[in-house]
Design an enzyme around this catalytic site. Structure first.
Site, PDB file in Angstrom:
ATOM      1  N   GLY A  62      30.551  25.390  44.068  1.00  0.00           N
ATOM      2  CA  GLY A  62      31.801  26.136  43.280  1.00  0.00           C
ATOM      3  C   GLY A  62      32.941  25.634  44.116  1.00  0.00           C
ATOM      4  O   GLY A  62      33.330  25.420  45.326  1.00  0.00           O
ATOM      5  N   THR A 121      25.505  22.385  48.847  1.00  0.00           N
ATOM      6  CA  THR A 121      25.717  21.113  48.898  1.00  0.00           C
ATOM      7  C   THR A 121      25.843  20.294  50.365  1.00  0.00           C
ATOM      8  O   THR A 121      24.832  19.217  50.566  1.00  0.00           O
ATOM      9  CB  THR A 121      27.220  20.889  48.736  1.00  0.00           C
ATOM     10  OG1 THR A 121      27.728  21.631  47.602  1.00  0.00           O
ATOM     11  CG2 THR A 121      27.768  19.469  48.779  1.00  0.00           C
ATOM     12  N   MET A 181      33.464  38.582  44.287  1.00  0.00           N
ATOM     13  CA  MET A 181      32.480  37.660  44.407  1.00  0.00           C
ATOM     14  C   MET A 181      31.973  37.679  45.734  1.00  0.00           C
ATOM     15  O   MET A 181      32.255  38.394  46.790  1.00  0.00           O
ATOM     16  CB  MET A 181      32.997  36.240  44.061  1.00  0.00           C
ATOM     17  CG  MET A 181      32.887  36.046  42.433  1.00  0.00           C
ATOM     18  SD  MET A 181      33.457  34.421  42.249  1.00  0.00           S
ATOM     19  CE  MET A 181      32.983  34.127  40.642  1.00  0.00           C
ATOM     20  N   GLY A 182      31.099  36.677  46.356  1.00  0.00           N
ATOM     21  CA  GLY A 182      30.489  36.582  47.664  1.00  0.00           C
ATOM     22  C   GLY A 182      29.261  36.521  47.768  1.00  0.00           C
ATOM     23  O   GLY A 182      28.696  36.223  49.002  1.00  0.00           O
ATOM     24  N   HIS A 211      36.084  34.513  38.576  1.00  0.00           N
ATOM     25  CA  HIS A 211      36.659  33.184  38.959  1.00  0.00           C
ATOM     26  C   HIS A 211      38.108  33.215  39.322  1.00  0.00           C
ATOM     27  O   HIS A 211      38.547  32.238  39.813  1.00  0.00           O
ATOM     28  CB  HIS A 211      36.263  32.283  37.733  1.00  0.00           C
ATOM     29  CG  HIS A 211      34.811  31.935  37.922  1.00  0.00           C
ATOM     30  ND1 HIS A 211      34.134  32.839  37.195  1.00  0.00           N
ATOM     31  CD2 HIS A 211      34.046  30.955  38.430  1.00  0.00           C
ATOM     32  CE1 HIS A 211      32.862  32.342  37.088  1.00  0.00           C
ATOM     33  NE2 HIS A 211      32.741  31.232  38.128  1.00  0.00           N
ATOM     34  N   ARG A 238      36.624  53.334  35.452  1.00  0.00           N
ATOM     35  CA  ARG A 238      36.778  51.771  34.930  1.00  0.00           C
ATOM     36  C   ARG A 238      36.397  50.881  35.646  1.00  0.00           C
ATOM     37  O   ARG A 238      36.226  51.050  37.010  1.00  0.00           O
ATOM     38  CB  ARG A 238      38.132  51.643  34.530  1.00  0.00           C
ATOM     39  CG  ARG A 238      38.841  52.740  33.326  1.00  0.00           C
ATOM     40  CD  ARG A 238      38.245  52.486  32.086  1.00  0.00           C
ATOM     41  NE  ARG A 238      39.049  53.071  31.224  1.00  0.00           N
ATOM     42  CZ  ARG A 238      38.710  54.135  30.434  1.00  0.00           C
ATOM     43  NH1 ARG A 238      37.436  54.979  31.235  1.00  0.00           N
ATOM     44  NH2 ARG A 238      39.268  54.823  29.741  1.00  0.00           N
ATOM     45  N   GLU A 250      29.618  41.688  44.415  1.00  0.00           N
ATOM     46  CA  GLU A 250      28.708  41.352  43.605  1.00  0.00           C
ATOM     47  C   GLU A 250      27.283  41.127  43.791  1.00  0.00           C
ATOM     48  O   GLU A 250      26.379  41.467  43.090  1.00  0.00           O
ATOM     49  CB  GLU A 250      29.008  39.953  42.724  1.00  0.00           C
ATOM     50  CG  GLU A 250      28.693  38.643  43.836  1.00  0.00           C
ATOM     51  CD  GLU A 250      29.062  37.466  43.186  1.00  0.00           C
ATOM     52  OE1 GLU A 250      29.395  37.209  41.984  1.00  0.00           O
ATOM     53  OE2 GLU A 250      29.056  36.313  44.070  1.00  0.00           O
ATOM     54  N   GLN A 255      39.186  34.576  41.666  1.00  0.00           N
ATOM     55  CA  GLN A 255      39.357  34.749  43.153  1.00  0.00           C
ATOM     56  C   GLN A 255      39.301  33.162  43.539  1.00  0.00           C
ATOM     57  O   GLN A 255      39.475  32.772  44.748  1.00  0.00           O
ATOM     58  CB  GLN A 255      37.926  35.352  43.613  1.00  0.00           C
ATOM     59  CG  GLN A 255      38.257  36.905  43.362  1.00  0.00           C
ATOM     60  CD  GLN A 255      37.036  37.513  43.372  1.00  0.00           C
ATOM     61  OE1 GLN A 255      36.629  38.173  44.562  1.00  0.00           O
ATOM     62  NE2 GLN A 255      36.121  37.445  42.452  1.00  0.00           N
ATOM     63  N   ASP A 294      32.979  32.443  49.783  1.00  0.00           N
ATOM     64  CA  ASP A 294      31.983  33.536  50.234  1.00  0.00           C
ATOM     65  C   ASP A 294      32.192  33.639  51.809  1.00  0.00           C
ATOM     66  O   ASP A 294      31.742  34.912  52.091  1.00  0.00           O
ATOM     67  CB  ASP A 294      30.935  33.356  49.945  1.00  0.00           C
ATOM     68  CG  ASP A 294      30.694  33.103  48.225  1.00  0.00           C
ATOM     69  OD1 ASP A 294      31.378  33.527  47.537  1.00  0.00           O
ATOM     70  OD2 ASP A 294      29.694  32.542  47.649  1.00  0.00           O
TER      71      ASP A 294
HETATM   72  O1  F6P Z   1      29.911  30.392  46.145  1.00  0.00           O
HETATM   73  C1  F6P Z   1      31.085  30.794  45.536  1.00  0.00           C
HETATM   74  C2  F6P Z   1      30.917  31.429  44.045  1.00  0.00           C
HETATM   75  O2  F6P Z   1      32.121  31.671  43.651  1.00  0.00           O
HETATM   76  C3  F6P Z   1      30.144  33.080  44.456  1.00  0.00           C
HETATM   77  O3  F6P Z   1      30.927  33.805  44.866  1.00  0.00           O
HETATM   78  C4  F6P Z   1      29.459  33.160  43.049  1.00  0.00           C
HETATM   79  O4  F6P Z   1      28.541  34.116  42.969  1.00  0.00           O
HETATM   80  C5  F6P Z   1      29.242  31.813  42.324  1.00  0.00           C
HETATM   81  O5  F6P Z   1      30.053  30.814  43.260  1.00  0.00           O
HETATM   82  C6  F6P Z   1      29.461  31.692  40.935  1.00  0.00           C
HETATM   83  O6  F6P Z   1      29.132  30.357  40.595  1.00  0.00           O
HETATM   84  P1  F6P Z   1      29.629  29.634  39.221  1.00  0.00           P
HETATM   85  O7  F6P Z   1      30.984  29.434  39.151  1.00  0.00           O
HETATM   86  O8  F6P Z   1      28.932  28.286  39.347  1.00  0.00           O
HETATM   87  O9  F6P Z   1      28.860  30.553  38.322  1.00  0.00           O
END
Ligand code: F6P
Length: 366
Positions: free
Chosen positions: A20, A124, A188-189, A290, A284, A241, A292, A146
């Site tokens: 990512g 990677t 995310m994370g 993304h 809410r 997440e 982030q 992350d």
């Molecule tokens: O590892 C970075 C990350 O943004 C995570 O926080 C998230 O779970 C994952 O990648 C999402 O991946 P993709 O963009 O491939 O769906």
């Protein structure tokens, strides 16, 4: 051409970005190109992670001119792929159906590359380690928003993600307060709570739920009622997440399939529905997703990425292959890849930020 005390001259190296994207990837590419050019070493940019080694035309030469002005730009000029592990997967190439890794090794040699700099996250870097074992001289650079890579206190991209999430939490405060609502912010994370914890504390959240501490929503509801009781009739809940209830499981957005790893997501919505039921308050949810990963890297990430790129080139010149650059404040050091792969850096439960959060009265859901 650059000669070192350690062996034959180095004239051509490759660089690729995998997994990512994270703000700062371009800053590393820039640092690699500038420092390599400085020692008369040519840099070949490979497109879309290791896929750039599948055909001998998926690359381009990178000169200082090509990297001028990219320091502050998010994404990656080389493209990336986040498919999990392609090794052992048969692929169609211009020379027929081939084993992925054999083909990459073949093209690496065909391009006359002396070494490779691989910029990526844990997935990677694990692939890179496999190629290192297959004889490709390479150096890794840890990236991910992350911040979950072991043996380095920071990965670049994390600080930018935290800054963005903190700003989002700031903005949600005013609307939450105006409507006396509970706002649940999903960040995310993956299976680590770094973004949630840092952004939650920096943004003054009232509840922070991280994967390392399974939550009990009854306890969360209790703390929200407590805030209502003293007149603060709104609450901000930050949920990673990968957060999960005690005895429960993570929320999966997309199941793993083939070489693709599972994608997490949806916990914010589940928490919102349950808190509405438990507290009787309007709730809410906002999924930062993304966003982030976008935008310009912070100064911290630009500096770290530049240091990582320059140090990676030093390791190449020193022929310290099979290593990853890492931040051990105040230094950038080299760590063997074998110490990194297959492990995840989680938030330690005795971490002072956890203790500080508790001292601030923040509920961690336990
Ligand atoms: O590892 C970075 C990350 O943004 C995570 O926080 C998230 O779970 C994952 O990648 C999402 O991946 P993709 O963009 O491939 O769906």
């Amino acid at each position: 051409m650059s000669s070192t005390a350690h062996g034959a001259p180095l004239s051509r190296i490759g660089v690729l970005t995998g997994g990512g994207d994270a703000p700062g990837l371009n800053a590393v590419i820039r640092a690699v190109v500038k420092s390599a050019t400085h020692v008369n070493c040519e840099v070949i940019g490979l497109e879309d992670s290791f896929d750039g080694l599948l055909e001998a035309d998926r690359w381009r030469k990178l000169t200082p001119r090509d990297v001028t002005g990219i320091l502050r730009i998010g994404g990656t000029i080389l493209g990336t792929a986040n498919r999990g592990n392609p090794l052992g997967v048969p692929i169609k190439t211009t020379s027929g159906s081939r084993d992925y890794s054999e083909r990459c090794v073949e093209v690496f040699h065909a391009l006359k590359l002396d070494a490779l700099i691989v910029i990526g996250g844990d997935g990677t870097l694990a692939i890179a380690y496999e190629f290192h074992k297959r004889g490709i001289p390479l150096v890794g650079v840890p990236k991910t928003i992350d911040n979950d890579i072991v043996e380095t206190t920071n990965t670049f991209g994390f600080d930018t993600a935290v800054s963005f999430a903190t700003d989002a939490i700031d903005r949600l405060h005013t609307t939450a307060e105006a409507h006396h609502r509970v706002m649940v912010v999903e960040v995310m994370g993956r299976n680590a709570g770094w973004i949630a914890l840092y952004a939650g504390v920096a943004g003054g959240a009232d509840v922070i739920l991280i994967p390392e501490i399974p939550f009990d929503l009854e306890k969360v509801a209790h703390s929200i009622r407590g805030r209502d009781a003293y007149g603060a009739r709104f609450s901000i809940v930050v949920a990673a997440e990968g957060a999960m209830p005690v005895g429960g499981s993570v929320s999966v957005l997309k199941a793993a399939s083939g070489e693709y790893a599972e994608r997490l997501g949806g916990i914010g919505g589940r928490i919102m529905a349950e808190l509405e039921r438990l507290t009787g308050k309007e709730c809410r949810t906002v999924v930062l997703g993304h966003l982030q990963r976008g935008g310009s890297p912070t100064s911290f990430d630009r500096l770290l990425a530049t240091r990582f790129g320059a140090r990676a080139m030093e390791l190449v010149l020193e022929r310290r292959f099979g290593h990853m650059v890492a931040f051990h404040p105040p230094d950038i050091v080299a760590v063997p890849l074998e110490k990194v792969v297959g492990r995840t850096r989680n938030v330690p439960l005795d971490f002072d930020v956890i203790r500080a959060a508790r001292a601030m009265g923040i509920s961690l859901g336990d």
